[in-house]
Design a protein around this motif. Sequence first.
Motif, PDB file in Angstrom:
ATOM      1  N   LYS A 259       0.818  -1.220   0.000  1.00 43.69           N
ATOM      2  CA  LYS A 259       0.000   0.000   0.000  1.00 43.69           C
ATOM      3  C   LYS A 259       0.850   1.268   0.000  1.00 43.69           C
ATOM      4  CE  LYS A 259      -3.676  -2.467   2.452  1.00 43.69           C
ATOM      5  NZ  LYS A 259      -4.510  -2.518   3.669  1.00 43.69           N
ATOM      6  N   THR A 418      -9.255  -2.592  -1.094  1.00 44.75           N
ATOM      7  CA  THR A 418      -8.755  -2.376   0.260  1.00 44.75           C
ATOM      8  C   THR A 418      -9.420  -1.148   0.882  1.00 44.75           C
ATOM      9  OG1 THR A 418      -6.918  -0.954  -0.460  1.00 44.75           O
ATOM     10  CG2 THR A 418      -6.532  -3.345  -0.434  1.00 44.75           C
ATOM     11  N   LYS A 419      -9.262  -1.005   2.190  1.00 44.83           N
ATOM     12  CA  LYS A 419      -9.854   0.137   2.897  1.00 44.83           C
ATOM     13  C   LYS A 419      -9.292   1.447   2.366  1.00 44.83           C
ATOM     14  CE  LYS A 419     -10.436   2.057   7.560  1.00 44.83           C
ATOM     15  NZ  LYS A 419     -10.125   1.869   9.008  1.00 44.83           N
ATOM     16  N   GLU A 420      -7.981   1.499   2.173  1.00 45.96           N
ATOM     17  CA  GLU A 420      -7.353   2.710   1.662  1.00 45.96           C
ATOM     18  C   GLU A 420      -7.784   2.981   0.217  1.00 45.96           C
ATOM     19  OE1 GLU A 420      -4.845   0.957   4.859  1.00 45.96           O
ATOM     20  OE2 GLU A 420      -5.845   0.210   3.066  1.00 45.96           O
ATOM     21  N   ALA A 422     -10.631   2.115  -1.204  1.00 43.95           N
ATOM     22  CA  ALA A 422     -12.017   2.594  -1.226  1.00 43.95           C
ATOM     23  C   ALA A 422     -12.090   4.090  -0.928  1.00 43.95           C
ATOM     24  CB  ALA A 422     -12.851   1.811  -0.225  1.00 43.95           C
ATOM     25  N   LYS A 423     -11.216   4.546  -0.038  1.00 43.60           N
ATOM     26  CA  LYS A 423     -11.204   5.980   0.301  1.00 43.60           C
ATOM     27  C   LYS A 423     -10.657   6.832  -0.838  1.00 43.60           C
ATOM     28  CE  LYS A 423     -10.648   5.394   5.320  1.00 43.60           C
ATOM     29  NZ  LYS A 423      -9.754   5.646   6.474  1.00 43.60           N
ATOM     30  N   SER A 424      -9.847   6.231  -1.707  1.00 47.93           N
ATOM     31  CA  SER A 424      -9.210   6.993  -2.781  1.00 47.93           C
ATOM     32  C   SER A 424     -10.070   7.099  -4.032  1.00 47.93           C
ATOM     33  CB  SER A 424      -7.870   6.351  -3.155  1.00 47.93           C
ATOM     34  OG  SER A 424      -8.067   5.108  -3.802  1.00 47.93           O
ATOM     35  N   TYR A 506     -21.267   6.717  -4.878  1.00 50.42           N
ATOM     36  CA  TYR A 506     -20.182   6.658  -3.897  1.00 50.42           C
ATOM     37  C   TYR A 506     -18.984   7.483  -4.364  1.00 50.42           C
ATOM     38  CZ  TYR A 506     -16.365   4.837  -1.064  1.00 50.42           C
ATOM     39  OH  TYR A 506     -15.281   4.741  -0.241  1.00 50.42           O
TER      40      TYR A 506
END
Length: 517
Positions: A259, A418-420, A422-424, A506
Amino acid sequence: MDVFLIKAAQLILALAFLIIIHEFGHFLFARIFGVKVEKFYIFFDPWKEIAKWKPGKYFGFFGSHHKLKNADENETSGSAKNVSTEDTTTISSVSSDKKESEDKSGKKKKSSFWGDTEYGIGWIPLGGYCKIAGMIDESMDTEQLKQPEQDWEFRSKPAWQRLLIMIGGVLFNFLLAILIYAGIVYATGEKYVPFNDARYGMEYSAAAQKVGFRNGDIPLSADGKELDYPSEATMAMMQAKEVKVLRGNDTVAISIPEKFIFSLEDEAKANPDGIHFLTYRIPVGITQVMPGEGAAKAGVKEGDRIIAVDSVATPYLGEFHSVLDAQAEANKKLNKSKQGKVTLTIARENKAGVSDTLHLPVTLSEGNKMGVGLEVDLTKFLPVKEKHYNLFTAVPRGIQMGTERLTAYAKSMKLVATKEGAKSIGGFGSIGAIFPEKWDWIAFWNIAAFLSVALAFMNILPIPALDGGHVLFLLYEIIFRRKPSQKFMEYAQMIGMGFLILLLLYANGMDIIRLFK
């Protein structure tokens, strides 16, 4: 506001162009195989369109409908509008139940390659569509499919022809990217400093140093692939598992966390004016001295190089600013003064070509400024490699660039889950932000080519309602020699459309959230 309008104009122009090319890929293969294309629209047109036109039949604006003098008597006064819910990555086709028109003798009229299609511009710039007869797609128009198959319908054609129709848009987007890249290198060539000629090494951001890079390291390879073109090498290093660098006389291997790219992204957002991963190290060269300012009064001249501030070495530009601020603030506290004072160590070449060393005390103005311009053009210090291309060499380079961009984009997509990742995710705001604040055609076409690659990749994903979903079901048909049932296709289409709507909401919602952070 001017910057916003310039970026928005570039975004809309790029999307419109890419949509036309994508839809033309579907249109061309459909017409080659004799499939009727009823509509060809840029952007979506729920309720009303901005403009529409059918060759020899009618034209209209904002929902109006005017027959042309030579319009067919049996031409209806309009067709039902389709409310499309695709995002910009979804460029699909819509089915209908319109049959070939007949003349007064009852004979079938010869099909026109272009003339049987209505062309239009919608008012929602989220994508576009071709309405191809005999398909189950986002229009969910199933009534026509209850009628007997016609030889001009999509569903009546062999699976291999339907497959080519569906991949036509993706294929044309990728070919467009290759053509743009080839055109850019043909027109401008390539000018860059290879890593192995970076005699001062590279300077790295804090996030890069945290994983093991050190200022002065020279990149050699990423996962065994030799690095040459800096613009392509940067992405390769971000996505690699191991990067090898030259550190002094030693080759050092650096393990790259999975990541790592997100750490660099967070760092760039927090400090947009700082180093983004890596940059070339260059000396501190003075290009301009402002009359009356501290540097001029101290005797600093154009062409000088600053090699130290208060005996603290500053051989490279990236170190100079931080050392200057630190020393100036320390001297203010020490001398209890509001004005910072520092002593610059200057290297100045004399008439004999020998470098003299001077120590010049400089009084700084507000903000620790001394009134000089600093050289930022790395080609003034490092050997530049130039490549020029003709028509025969530009195309292979375009293919190479397009393939590398597609591979890099595909690798980056594995992190979206990944969580990161999804935020990007971002929507149209994030896409618009990558365009320059001033209109630059080379930059515009570079970004358009990248977006064309991204559009091709996203559309080939095996998700119902995307081109890749249709391709998946066609491959199933070819392998197992039977079509999925109509009900299954309808449900799959609805599920895919629902997923894309949620993804669209989203992605653009994340853009809105970022505005308030």
